[in-house]
Write a protein that holds these residues in place. Sequence first.
Motif, PDB file in Angstrom:
ATOM      1  N   ASP A  83       6.332  11.637  36.144  1.00  0.00           N
ATOM      2  CA  ASP A  83       5.745  11.625  37.489  1.00  0.00           C
ATOM      3  C   ASP A  83       4.941  10.348  37.730  1.00  0.00           C
ATOM      4  OD1 ASP A  83       6.714  14.210  37.963  1.00  0.00           O
ATOM      5  OD2 ASP A  83       4.889  15.142  37.168  1.00  0.00           O
ATOM      6  N   THR A 123       0.631   5.631  34.983  1.00  0.00           N
ATOM      7  CA  THR A 123       1.953   6.010  35.519  1.00  0.00           C
ATOM      8  C   THR A 123       2.556   4.966  36.440  1.00  0.00           C
ATOM      9  OG1 THR A 123       1.333   7.247  37.555  1.00  0.00           O
ATOM     10  CG2 THR A 123       1.246   8.453  35.447  1.00  0.00           C
ATOM     11  N   THR A 132       9.823  11.716  46.322  1.00  0.00           N
ATOM     12  CA  THR A 132      10.645  11.409  45.155  1.00  0.00           C
ATOM     13  C   THR A 132      11.174   9.988  45.285  1.00  0.00           C
ATOM     14  OG1 THR A 132      11.325  13.718  44.875  1.00  0.00           O
ATOM     15  CG2 THR A 132      12.700  12.039  43.830  1.00  0.00           C
ATOM     16  N   GLN A 181      11.383   9.414  39.785  1.00  0.00           N
ATOM     17  CA  GLN A 181      10.001   9.877  39.618  1.00  0.00           C
ATOM     18  C   GLN A 181       9.571  10.725  40.813  1.00  0.00           C
ATOM     19  OE1 GLN A 181       9.992   5.954  39.619  1.00  0.00           O
ATOM     20  NE2 GLN A 181      11.106   6.289  37.710  1.00  0.00           N
ATOM     21  N   HIS A 182       8.890  11.817  40.516  1.00  0.00           N
ATOM     22  CA  HIS A 182       8.252  12.627  41.554  1.00  0.00           C
ATOM     23  C   HIS A 182       6.800  12.162  41.689  1.00  0.00           C
ATOM     24  CE1 HIS A 182      11.699  15.269  41.776  1.00  0.00           C
ATOM     25  NE2 HIS A 182      11.675  15.392  40.458  1.00  0.00           N
ATOM     26  N   LYS A 241       2.875  12.810  42.533  1.00  0.00           N
ATOM     27  CA  LYS A 241       1.865  13.855  42.536  1.00  0.00           C
ATOM     28  C   LYS A 241       0.495  13.265  42.867  1.00  0.00           C
ATOM     29  CE  LYS A 241       3.914  17.107  39.271  1.00  0.00           C
ATOM     30  NZ  LYS A 241       3.679  17.888  38.016  1.00  0.00           N
TER      31      LYS A 241
END
Length: 287
Positions: free
Chosen positions: A115, A181, A266, A279-280, A282
């Motif tokens: 993520d 990330t 996404t 990748q999502h 969040k």
Amino acid sequence: MKLIRFQPYESIPKPGIQRPDGTRIDVSGFCADYDEFFFGSGGPTRLAAWLEEHGDHCPVVDPATPLAAPCGRPSKIVCVGMNYAAHAAETGAEPPTEPVIFMKATSAITGPYDDIVLPKDSTKTDWEVELAVVIGKRASYVTEAEAMDHVAGYVLHNDVSERAFQIERGGQWVKGKSADTFAPLGPFIATADEIEDPHDLRLWLKVNDELVQDSTTRDFIFNLPQCISYISRFMTLLPGDIISTGTPSGVGLGMKPNRYLKAGDTVELGIDGLGTSKQHVKAYGQQ
């Protein structure tokens, strides 16, 4: 070869190979990791020779095993900014006369399907598909003619960027580039022999299935030998280091009105010969 790192449940990443048929094998019998020692000791060449004798006896990796970033944490990630003519134009910048370089923290590295977590106070987190180069041997003051001899391989990189932190908060770009990330890498490192011409690769990125970036590395302002040689004048590049070579047009900053990532989005991206990642997005603290 296609170098992968896979991560069994609650374990450290292990080195592997993705075969031409897509199956993955564990090569931890050859080395502990794809790190500075591996690349600096001729690892890809030695591994290829080892596989001729031992490849059929390597354990097969379960396809459901998650992939980690395909390299151990390098000493640095060096990025080239404004390196596509159309991207410079969309941001209203003049094309640079010398490569624009900045750093990205290695703590931002994640796997290709992990993520993206929006940092606290983020309002303008953006996407950037990029071709990244993995350095294979120490490079200091190398000439353009010598530069490609220092390339071990290539990897897909999403240079995630928080534009408010990067542009509006003063100081250097690094703080808009380095949140945890913000550097998804992979799915694999393709060794240099796998990519016939790195200056003729299509690269693309989708947000929520909408194609927003679609270009080729033919649009580079500064080619790879120029970038590697230039950077090596200002710092020594160590084996395993990553040079991310810039993004084409189609970023959220260049859209009118601007468009940025939000929780629930996404991102999917790919480069010819280097696979795809997804990748999502969040929010910080979201489970």
